[in-house]
Write a protein that holds these residues in place. Structure first.
Motif, PDB file in Angstrom:
ATOM      1  N   GLN A 108      44.582  16.680  43.056  1.00 48.35           N
ATOM      2  CA  GLN A 108      45.931  16.264  42.687  1.00 48.35           C
ATOM      3  C   GLN A 108      46.932  17.399  42.848  1.00 48.35           C
ATOM      4  O   GLN A 108      48.087  17.185  43.202  1.00 48.35           O
ATOM      5  CB  GLN A 108      45.960  15.786  41.231  1.00 48.35           C
ATOM      6  CG  GLN A 108      45.566  14.343  41.032  1.00 48.35           C
ATOM      7  CD  GLN A 108      45.773  13.923  39.597  1.00 48.35           C
ATOM      8  OE1 GLN A 108      45.440  14.653  38.664  1.00 48.35           O
ATOM      9  NE2 GLN A 108      46.319  12.755  39.384  1.00 48.35           N
ATOM     10  N   ASN A 109      46.487  18.616  42.579  1.00 52.41           N
ATOM     11  CA  ASN A 109      47.411  19.740  42.482  1.00 52.41           C
ATOM     12  C   ASN A 109      47.406  20.703  43.661  1.00 52.41           C
ATOM     13  O   ASN A 109      48.394  21.415  43.884  1.00 52.41           O
ATOM     14  CB  ASN A 109      47.105  20.539  41.208  1.00 52.41           C
ATOM     15  CG  ASN A 109      47.422  19.766  39.946  1.00 52.41           C
ATOM     16  OD1 ASN A 109      48.577  19.626  39.562  1.00 52.41           O
ATOM     17  ND2 ASN A 109      46.405  19.245  39.287  1.00 52.41           N
ATOM     18  N   ILE A 110      46.330  20.766  44.420  1.00 56.47           N
ATOM     19  CA  ILE A 110      46.169  21.825  45.410  1.00 56.47           C
ATOM     20  C   ILE A 110      47.229  21.781  46.511  1.00 56.47           C
ATOM     21  O   ILE A 110      47.767  22.825  46.914  1.00 56.47           O
ATOM     22  CB  ILE A 110      44.737  21.799  46.019  1.00 56.47           C
ATOM     23  CG1 ILE A 110      44.527  23.027  46.926  1.00 56.47           C
ATOM     24  CG2 ILE A 110      44.474  20.504  46.755  1.00 56.47           C
ATOM     25  CD1 ILE A 110      44.675  24.357  46.228  1.00 56.47           C
ATOM     26  N   MET A 111      47.567  20.603  47.033  1.00 53.41           N
ATOM     27  CA  MET A 111      48.559  20.519  48.111  1.00 53.41           C
ATOM     28  C   MET A 111      49.941  20.929  47.621  1.00 53.41           C
ATOM     29  O   MET A 111      50.695  21.595  48.339  1.00 53.41           O
ATOM     30  CB  MET A 111      48.599  19.107  48.697  1.00 53.41           C
ATOM     31  CG  MET A 111      47.416  18.778  49.593  1.00 53.41           C
ATOM     32  SD  MET A 111      47.305  19.849  51.056  1.00 53.41           S
ATOM     33  CE  MET A 111      48.702  19.268  52.007  1.00 53.41           C
ATOM     34  N   THR A 113      51.871  23.052  39.213  1.00 54.19           N
ATOM     35  CA  THR A 113      50.611  22.656  39.849  1.00 54.19           C
ATOM     36  C   THR A 113      49.661  23.805  40.165  1.00 54.19           C
ATOM     37  O   THR A 113      48.450  23.603  40.216  1.00 54.19           O
ATOM     38  CB  THR A 113      50.893  21.878  41.147  1.00 54.19           C
ATOM     39  OG1 THR A 113      51.716  22.676  42.013  1.00 54.19           O
ATOM     40  CG2 THR A 113      51.602  20.562  40.843  1.00 54.19           C
ATOM     41  N   VAL A 114      50.196  25.014  40.377  1.00 55.21           N
ATOM     42  CA  VAL A 114      49.313  26.120  40.776  1.00 55.21           C
ATOM     43  C   VAL A 114      48.383  26.512  39.635  1.00 55.21           C
ATOM     44  O   VAL A 114      47.222  26.907  39.882  1.00 55.21           O
ATOM     45  CB  VAL A 114      50.139  27.340  41.257  1.00 55.21           C
ATOM     46  CG1 VAL A 114      50.841  28.042  40.093  1.00 55.21           C
ATOM     47  CG2 VAL A 114      49.249  28.322  42.015  1.00 55.21           C
ATOM     48  N   ILE A 115      48.854  26.394  38.401  1.00 54.95           N
ATOM     49  CA  ILE A 115      48.019  26.794  37.254  1.00 54.95           C
ATOM     50  C   ILE A 115      46.817  25.864  37.085  1.00 54.95           C
ATOM     51  O   ILE A 115      45.679  26.333  37.036  1.00 54.95           O
ATOM     52  CB  ILE A 115      48.869  26.876  35.968  1.00 54.95           C
ATOM     53  CG1 ILE A 115      49.887  28.018  36.098  1.00 54.95           C
ATOM     54  CG2 ILE A 115      47.987  27.077  34.735  1.00 54.95           C
ATOM     55  CD1 ILE A 115      50.899  28.088  34.984  1.00 54.95           C
ATOM     56  N   PRO A 116      47.020  24.527  37.017  1.00 56.69           N
ATOM     57  CA  PRO A 116      45.839  23.657  36.928  1.00 56.69           C
ATOM     58  C   PRO A 116      44.962  23.708  38.179  1.00 56.69           C
ATOM     59  O   PRO A 116      43.736  23.594  38.070  1.00 56.69           O
ATOM     60  CB  PRO A 116      46.430  22.257  36.725  1.00 56.69           C
ATOM     61  CG  PRO A 116      47.849  22.358  37.140  1.00 56.69           C
ATOM     62  CD  PRO A 116      48.268  23.758  36.859  1.00 56.69           C
ATOM     63  N   ALA A 117      45.578  23.891  39.378  1.00 55.32           N
ATOM     64  CA  ALA A 117      44.781  23.992  40.606  1.00 55.32           C
ATOM     65  C   ALA A 117      43.856  25.201  40.534  1.00 55.32           C
ATOM     66  O   ALA A 117      42.679  25.126  40.912  1.00 55.32           O
ATOM     67  CB  ALA A 117      45.702  24.090  41.826  1.00 55.32           C
ATOM     68  N   PHE A 118      44.376  26.326  40.035  1.00 54.60           N
ATOM     69  CA  PHE A 118      43.572  27.539  39.915  1.00 54.60           C
ATOM     70  C   PHE A 118      42.477  27.365  38.856  1.00 54.60           C
ATOM     71  O   PHE A 118      41.303  27.685  39.100  1.00 54.60           O
ATOM     72  CB  PHE A 118      44.472  28.726  39.547  1.00 54.60           C
ATOM     73  CG  PHE A 118      43.712  29.993  39.274  1.00 54.60           C
ATOM     74  CD1 PHE A 118      43.213  30.749  40.310  1.00 54.60           C
ATOM     75  CD2 PHE A 118      43.502  30.419  37.964  1.00 54.60           C
ATOM     76  CE1 PHE A 118      42.501  31.922  40.061  1.00 54.60           C
ATOM     77  CE2 PHE A 118      42.795  31.582  37.706  1.00 54.60           C
ATOM     78  CZ  PHE A 118      42.288  32.337  38.762  1.00 54.60           C
TER      79      PHE A 118
END
Length: 286
Positions: A181-184, A38-43
């Motif tokens: 969707q990904n940040i949390m 999730t950290v990659i798409p959030a970034f």
């Protein structure tokens, strides 16, 4: 109908089916895998939003943050399911989410369920019973039960998310929704990754990075590209290729076995989910 949009969704479905292979090759904890996923798409989408000067902190952001938290929980359960049961089990059970959307819509939005929807709902639960009927609770397959339960709970969590994100589709861009969707998950599971980090190998980091880029970023982008030019019902229907591709890949890579109960129960669950989704005019894919 846009041919390239159809190809984009088909590729997305095959990538989704391949995600189980990647997860099973990783020796990290579920929490650490979720963080990398999730950290990659959030970034990436966070940078995209900042560069486009989009204002994603809005008056109803609290609702989106709650949805993001729910997504973090269901993502953890999704990864946990792959670690404890077969890829085919996870794919079949996760794609029961339209069933739960239908049930939740009745209770929370007071939507009426048609006779066809009720019939398919009953068929799905029969499929769930058949799928689990050949399992016995003992120390040998305790992990399998954990995986099956985690996959089912992940499907329920995804159904809740679909309903929340659906209600906010007109207030946020698709990039903002993917970011939320990904940040949390990226924030919650950072400690898991930090704890795991001293024991991680380059092999694990490579697979985790591939999962974040291939599944979290490329597959999601392909899905939304398809959704832009195709009807939601068509896009969702094509995505059921993921169940088939995941099952086939699981057989070739890990020799996952399919007994009669799994085949019959799986067919009933997938068909009922598919037709419930087609019957409902209020389905939205996130």
């Amino acid at each position: 109908m846009n041919r390239f949009a159809i190809y984009a969704v088909i590729i997305c479905a095959f990538i989704g089916g391949f995600s189980g292979i990647i997860i099973k090759y990783m020796s990290m904890t579920a929490g650490a895998i979720v963080w990398l996923r999730t950290v990659i798409p959030a970034f990436i989408f966070g940078v995209w939003i900042v560069r486009s000067r989009s204002l994603f902190i809005k008056c109803n952001s609290r609702k989106m943050i709650i949805a993001s938290f729910i997504n973090a929980c269901r993502m953890y359960l999704f990864i946990l399911a792959f670690q404890h049961t077969t890829i085919s089990n996870v794919m079949i059970l996760f794609y029961s989410w339209p069933i739960f959307v239908n049930i939740l819509s009745v209770f929370f939005f007071k939507e009426r369920m048609s006779k066809k929807q009720l019939l398919f709902l009953m068929m799905a639960f029969v499929g769930l019973i058949i799928l689990s009927s050949n399992r016995t609770i003992d120390h040998k397959n305790k992990g399998d039960y954990i995986g099956v339960l985690a996959a089912l709970c992940s499907a329920i969590g995804y159904a809740v998310n679909v309903m929340i994100f659906k209600s906010e589709m007109n207030n946020y861009t698709k990039h903002e929704i993917i970011f939320y969707q990904n940040i949390m998950s990226a924030l919650i599971f950072l400690p898991f990754f930090i704890i795991d980090f001293p024991n991680l190998t380059g092999y694990d980091m490579g697979w985790g990075t591939l999962l974040g880029i291939l599944v979290g970023t490329i597959a999601v982008s392909l899905f939304f590209y398809g959704l832009r030019y195709l009807k939601a019902s068509v896009t969702s229907s094509i995505m059921y290729i993921e169940v088939l591709s995941g099952t086939i890949l699981g057989y070739f890579f890990f020799k996952d076995t399919l007994n009669a109960n799994m085949v019959i129960g799986g067919i009933l669950i997938v068909l009922s989910s598919f037709y419930i989704m087609r019957e409902s005019k209020k389905n939205v894919d996130i």
